[in-house]
Scaffold this active site. Structure first.
Site, PDB file in Angstrom:
ATOM      1  N   ASP A   1      -1.494  -1.901  -9.427  1.00  0.00           N
ATOM      2  CA  ASP A   1      -2.948  -1.793  -9.448  1.00  0.00           C
ATOM      3  C   ASP A   1      -3.313  -0.365  -9.832  1.00  0.00           C
ATOM      4  OD1 ASP A   1      -3.123  -4.402  -8.708  1.00  0.00           O
ATOM      5  OD2 ASP A   1      -3.752  -4.024  -6.645  1.00  0.00           O
TER       6      ASP A   1
ATOM      7  N   ARG B   1     -10.000  -6.115 -13.417  1.00  0.00           N
ATOM      8  CA  ARG B   1     -10.813  -6.946 -12.526  1.00  0.00           C
ATOM      9  C   ARG B   1     -12.063  -6.151 -12.178  1.00  0.00           C
ATOM     10  NH1 ARG B   1      -5.803  -7.412  -8.711  1.00  0.00           N
ATOM     11  NH2 ARG B   1      -5.781  -5.278  -9.480  1.00  0.00           N
TER      12      ARG B   1
ATOM     13  N   LYS C   1      -8.717   1.043   4.097  1.00  0.00           N
ATOM     14  CA  LYS C   1      -8.143  -0.302   4.124  1.00  0.00           C
ATOM     15  C   LYS C   1      -6.957  -0.364   5.067  1.00  0.00           C
ATOM     16  CE  LYS C   1      -6.054   0.859  -0.367  1.00  0.00           C
ATOM     17  NZ  LYS C   1      -5.964   0.464  -1.791  1.00  0.00           N
TER      18      LYS C   1
ATOM     19  N   ASN D   1       2.339  -4.162  -6.009  1.00  0.00           N
ATOM     20  CA  ASN D   1       2.387  -5.513  -5.448  1.00  0.00           C
ATOM     21  C   ASN D   1       3.736  -6.161  -5.761  1.00  0.00           C
ATOM     22  OD1 ASN D   1      -0.641  -6.260  -4.616  1.00  0.00           O
ATOM     23  ND2 ASN D   1      -0.659  -4.928  -6.414  1.00  0.00           N
TER      24      ASN D   1
ATOM     25  N   GLU E   1      -1.812   0.620  -5.764  1.00  0.00           N
ATOM     26  CA  GLU E   1      -0.942  -0.285  -5.030  1.00  0.00           C
ATOM     27  C   GLU E   1       0.205  -0.732  -5.927  1.00  0.00           C
ATOM     28  OE1 GLU E   1      -2.735  -3.573  -2.982  1.00  0.00           O
ATOM     29  OE2 GLU E   1      -4.424  -2.386  -2.254  1.00  0.00           O
TER      30      GLU E   1
ATOM     31  N   ARG F   1      -4.711  -4.680 -13.295  1.00  0.00           N
ATOM     32  CA  ARG F   1      -3.418  -5.219 -12.861  1.00  0.00           C
ATOM     33  C   ARG F   1      -2.450  -5.158 -14.040  1.00  0.00           C
ATOM     34  NH1 ARG F   1      -1.581  -8.743  -9.145  1.00  0.00           N
ATOM     35  NH2 ARG F   1      -2.547  -7.229  -7.733  1.00  0.00           N
TER      36      ARG F   1
ATOM     37  N   LYS G   1       0.833  -1.200   0.000  1.00  0.00           N
ATOM     38  CA  LYS G   1       0.000   0.000   0.000  1.00  0.00           C
ATOM     39  C   LYS G   1       0.875   1.260   0.000  1.00  0.00           C
ATOM     40  CE  LYS G   1      -3.705  -2.638   0.665  1.00  0.00           C
ATOM     41  NZ  LYS G   1      -3.083  -3.967   0.790  1.00  0.00           N
TER      42      LYS G   1
ATOM     43  N   ARG H   1     -15.665  -4.034  -4.865  1.00  0.00           N
ATOM     44  CA  ARG H   1     -14.288  -4.497  -5.033  1.00  0.00           C
ATOM     45  C   ARG H   1     -14.169  -5.353  -6.290  1.00  0.00           C
ATOM     46  NH1 ARG H   1     -13.762  -7.571   0.538  1.00  0.00           N
ATOM     47  NH2 ARG H   1     -15.819  -8.227  -0.244  1.00  0.00           N
TER      48      ARG H   1
END
Length: 315
Positions: free
Chosen positions: A274, A226, A161, A284, A282, A211, A126, A234
């Protein structure tokens, strides 16, 4: 030249091979005649200053009825000649940190660790996005529920979050005046003890949380959007989002160009960004996914691109 590919992952018997990116990497490594060594869960250790792993020789096949076979386990000392794929899922807790420290010892002894152990410790998924504020939506990270509540009021709606979640867990959408906002913030911050993140709600989420995969700093030409389903906000595949492949936009490529060189510099060979709309949310680095979905939709071999990069680093 065949390499010893040592994989640290969650139990291989519990994965979904049709969707698992680590499994795609193992299939590609085996196709290239590399030797696969599966680290038994909890199998990293140190003896007399040397990093060790309890490993089993591994064979894989793309068959949902039986996708792996292992031989009896034995201990090896990690070092030169080993490529270690560190692919354990979060949480990045004390045990995870300790494993990266052991892999740092292996790295000092000559092993190539993907991704770099120091980077795995440094880059909270994050917080790492905030190293590139020019790419991000308005964001606040704080332990103070009052400050977080004021952020929601300022922007009208926000996504809230924890810093250590994955797969969409414990992510809330809240609006100014929401009767549940106080308890959401109390829960996320544990009454002001834990950091939580608030980001301005991006309505573009209805079109998908994209992504974007980076291999050695360079983006794959397609991303997986997504898309939330039903009454779910979400888009995570783990909570039922639908994956739709798309070519990268100019903005996607700009974001990748902002982030990619720093990821490469820090030894983060395989990274997932993301992106919602035009905003990075984000970065990852622990176990990015979506290889198999993109391969299937566009006839790609992303794991092949990854192993080209790994083999080039090994030299």
């Amino acid at each position: 030249m065949p390499l010893d590919i040592v994989v640290v992952m969650d139990p291989i018997g519990s994965i979904k091979p049709a969707k698992d990116s680590t499994f795609a990497m193992l299939l590609e490594a085996q196709r290239r005649s590399h030797r696969l060594l599966y680290v038994q869960p909890g199998g990293l250790s140190v003896r007399d200053g040397a990093a060790r792993a309890q490993v089993s020789a591994l064979r894989v096949r793309d068959d949902a009825s039986g996708w792996f076979e292992t031989e009896p386990a034995s201990h090896i000392t990690l070092g030169r000649g080993h490529v270690v794929l560190m692919r354990k899922d979060p949480p990045v807790d004390a045990e995870y940190i300790h494993d990266t420290q052991i892999l740092g010892i292996a790295q000092q002894a000559g092993a190539l660790v993907v991704n770099d152990p120091q980077g795995l410790r440094d880059y909270n998924e994050k917080l790492a996005a905030l190293l590139f504020p020019q790419c991000c939506p308005p964001t606040l990270v704080s332990r103070d529920p009052v400050e977080l509540k004021a952020f929601v009021a300022e922007h009208g709606a926000a996504v809230l979050k924890p810093l250590d979640g994955m797969g969409g867990r414990s992510i809330f959408r809240a609006s100014h005046g929401d009767a549940n906002l106080n308890v959401i913030l109390e829960t996320l911050t544990l009454g002001g003890l834990h950091l939580a993140m608030a980001q301005r709600y991006l309505p573009e989420i209805t079109g998908g949380d994209k992504r974007i995969l980076l291999v050695d700093g360079e983006p794959i030409d397609y991303c997986l959007a997504r898309i939330p389903q039903g009454d779910e906000f979400r888009g995570n595949l783990a909570v039922g989002g639908r994956g739709e492949g798309r070519p990268l936009t100019e903005r996607d490529r700009w974001i990748a160009a902002q982030v990619g060189p720093e990821m490469k510099r820090r030894g983060m060979v395989f990274v997932g960004l993301d992106v919602i709309g035009d905003s990075l949310t984000e970065v990852n680095v622990t176990s990015p996914t979506c290889i198999r979905e993109l391969d299937a939709q566009f006839g790609l071999n992303i794991a092949g691109t990854l192993f080209d990069a790994i083999e080039a680093r090994v030299g």
